[in-house]
Design a protein around this motif. Structure first.
Motif, mmCIF file in Angstrom:
data_model
loop_
_atom_site.group_PDB
_atom_site.id
_atom_site.type_symbol
_atom_site.label_atom_id
_atom_site.label_comp_id
_atom_site.label_asym_id
_atom_site.label_seq_id
_atom_site.Cartn_x
_atom_site.Cartn_y
_atom_site.Cartn_z
ATOM 1 N N SER A 172 9.159 -12.888 -18.891
ATOM 2 C CA SER A 172 8.213 -12.001 -19.564
ATOM 3 C C SER A 172 7.421 -12.747 -20.628
ATOM 4 N N ILE A 212 5.910 3.983 -16.601
ATOM 5 C CA ILE A 212 6.773 4.186 -15.438
ATOM 6 C C ILE A 212 5.924 4.433 -14.202
ATOM 7 N N VAL A 241 13.563 -0.908 -9.964
ATOM 8 C CA VAL A 241 14.514 -0.257 -10.870
ATOM 9 C C VAL A 241 14.957 1.064 -10.247
ATOM 10 N N ALA A 277 15.508 -3.733 -18.305
ATOM 11 C CA ALA A 277 14.107 -4.169 -18.221
ATOM 12 C C ALA A 277 13.415 -4.013 -19.567
ATOM 13 N N LYS A 278 13.698 -2.913 -20.247
ATOM 14 C CA LYS A 278 13.140 -2.692 -21.587
ATOM 15 C C LYS A 278 13.602 -3.788 -22.544
ATOM 16 N N ALA A 322 9.860 -5.964 -20.732
ATOM 17 C CA ALA A 322 8.919 -5.445 -19.743
ATOM 18 C C ALA A 322 7.990 -4.419 -20.377
ATOM 19 N N ILE A 381 5.589 -6.326 -15.415
ATOM 20 C CA ILE A 381 6.103 -5.136 -14.741
ATOM 21 C C ILE A 381 7.318 -5.512 -13.898
ATOM 22 N N VAL A 382 8.423 -4.817 -14.119
ATOM 23 C CA VAL A 382 9.634 -5.064 -13.338
ATOM 24 C C VAL A 382 9.726 -4.012 -12.243
ATOM 25 N N LYS A 383 9.609 -4.451 -11.014
ATOM 26 C CA LYS A 383 9.623 -3.555 -9.854
ATOM 27 C C LYS A 383 10.986 -3.625 -9.160
ATOM 28 N N SER A 396 19.481 -0.143 -15.324
ATOM 29 C CA SER A 396 18.505 -1.189 -15.008
ATOM 30 C C SER A 396 17.218 -1.008 -15.799
ATOM 31 N N ALA A 397 16.796 0.244 -15.982
ATOM 32 C CA ALA A 397 15.578 0.506 -16.755
ATOM 33 C C ALA A 397 15.741 0.033 -18.196
ATOM 34 N N ILE A 439 7.962 -0.450 -15.658
ATOM 35 C CA ILE A 439 8.887 -0.583 -14.532
ATOM 36 C C ILE A 439 8.301 0.149 -13.337
#
Length: 338
Positions: A202, A264, A214, A223-224, A228, A210-212, A219-220, A231
Motif C-alpha cells: 500500500s 466498499i 474480502v 485490509a483497513k 487500504a 484497493i484490496v479485492k 479480513s476487512a 475493499i
C-alpha cells in the motif's frame, strides 16, 4: 443493436466454453475451467447470482417526482454510474483467441471511459498482460484501475512502476487470487499476504490501494489496518474456492463493521441495475461486474460495452425512482427485503 442481438453476435465468436447465456448465472458453464466457470462443483458462482435474486426491493412511489442522479464520487473522480467493469485475464484461454488481453483491454478501458465509468484491468504470468493494460489506461488519461496479482514483492514493484507510469487514479490487488494454481510454488513465494506485507505494498503504491477478495469482517479489518483505501467484497466469482458464501450474504455484516472508514465495492453475480441497487442498499458504495462485460466486448466491441452500460444505467435509474431514491445517498437498507 439490442442486448439480445449482442448476445447472438457474441455466441459466434466467444469460444467453446462460454455460451453467452441470456442470464449469466453460472449454471451452464458451472465448473468449466478453462472457461468462465467456478472452482470445484461450481456452486459458488451460482450462489452469488441466486442470492441477489432472493433479495426483493420495496416499491415506494409516494414521493416527489424528480430526476434521478446516479453520480458516484470515488478517489477524486466523478463517474456517471456506481458500477465498474471488473478485471479479467487470459481471455484468449478462457473465451476465444479473437482477442488477447491487450486488445481486449484496449476496447474495454476506452469504451468504459467514454461512457462514464472505469474498467479494472487484469494481470497474468505474461508481463505483456500488465504492460498492455496499463498502456490502455494511460491512453484513457489514467481512467482505469490496474489489478495486480499477489506476486512476490519484487514482481509487485515492477508492476507498480507500470501503474504509476500510466497515471492510474487507483490500483487494486486481488488477494484472493492466492487460490489460483499458477501462483503456487513460486520462488520467491506468491500468494496470501500478511498485514505487514500488504501495508508495505500500500505504501509503495502511493495512490488509493484497493484490496479485492474480502469475504469476512476479520479480513476487512486487516485490509483497513494495512492502509487500504477500499475493499472489494469478492470471492473471485467462485473461481478460487468452492463452497463459499455468496457476496450478498456477507456484504451487510462487513459494511456494518467497516462503516465509512473504507470505500466498499462488491462483485459476484450482479447482473442488472436492480442488483446494483440492492448492493448499494446493503452497504456498498459501488459494484464490479465481470463476465457480462466480456460478452459485451466479444459481441460488439465498444458498441457492445456502451449498450451494456446503458442497459444497467437505465435499470438502476428506474429502480431508484420506483423505490423513492433520487440520489445514491438516498438508497437505504429499508428499501430492500431479504
Amino acid at each position: 443493436m439490442t442486448y439480445k442481438e449482442l448476445l447472438e453476435s457474441a455466441r459466434t465468436c466467444i469460444g467453446a466454453y462460454c455460451k453467452a447465456c441470456t442470464v449469466c448465472n453460472g449454471i451452464v458453464c458451472k465448473n468449466t475451467i478453462p472457461g468462465p466457470g467456478a472452482k470445484g462443483v461450481g456452486d459458488t458462482a451460482i450462489r452469488n447470482y441466486q442470492k441477489w435474486q432472493d433479495i426483493r426491493v420495496n416499491m415506494d412511489t409516494l414521493c416527489e417526482n424528480k430526476p434521478v442522479n446516479t453520480t458516484l464520487e470515488l478517489f477524486g473522480q466523478t463517474f456517471k454510474y456506481p458500477f465498474f467493469a471488473a478485471p479479467v485475464g487470459a481471455v484468449n484461454m478462457h473465451y476465444s483467441d479473437k482477442y488477447t488481453d491487450t486488445t481486449y483491454n484496449d476496447i474495454l478501458v476506452s469504451a468504459c471511459k467514454e461512457n462514464g465509468i472505469a474498467a479494472f484491468t487484469g494481470d497474468g504470468v505474461d508481463p505483456k498482460v500488465m504492460e498492455g493494460a496499463t498502456a490502455a489506461i494511460a491512453k484513457a488519461g489514467g481512467c482505469g484501475v490496474p489489478t495486480i496479482k499477489p506476486w512476490n514483492l519484487d514482481t509487485i514493484q515492477e508492476k507498480l512502476a507500470l501503474v504509476k507510469k500510466a497515471g492510474a487514479f487507483a490500483v487494486a490487488m486481488d488477494i484472493d487470487a492466492a487460490g489460483l494454481p499458477f501462483l503456487k510454488n513460486m520462488t520467491p513465494p506468491a500468494g496470501s499476504k500478511s498485514i505487514e506485507e500488504l501495508r508495505r505494498i500500500s505504501e509503495l503504491a502511493g495512490i488509493p490501494f484497493i484490496v479485492k477478495g474480502v469475504m469476512t469482517i476479520k479480513s476487512a479489518l486487516k485490509a483497513k489496518d494495512a492502509g487500504a483505501a477500499a475493499i472489494v467484497v469478492s470471492n473471485h466469482g467462485g473461481r478460487v474456492l468452492d463452497q463459499c458464501p455468496s457476496t450478498a450474504e456477507v456484504l451487510p455484516e462487513i459494511a456494518a463493521a467497516i462503516g465509512s472508514d473504507l470505500k466498499i465495492l462488491v462483485d459476484g453475480g450482479i447482473r442488472s441495475g436492480t442488483d446494483i441497487f440492492k448492493a448499494l442498499a446493503l452497504g456498498a458504495d459501488g459494484v464490479l461486474i465481470c463476465r457480462p462485460f466480456v460478452t459485451a466486448v466479444y459481441g460488439a466491441e465498444a458498441e457492445g460495452v456502451k449498450l451494456y452500460i446503458d442497459k444497467l444505467g437505465e435499470e438502476l435509474k428506474d429502480t431508484m425512482a420506483m423505490c423513492g431514491a433520487f440520489s445514491l445517498k438516498e438508497i437505504t437498507k429499508d428499501m430492500v427485503r431479504k
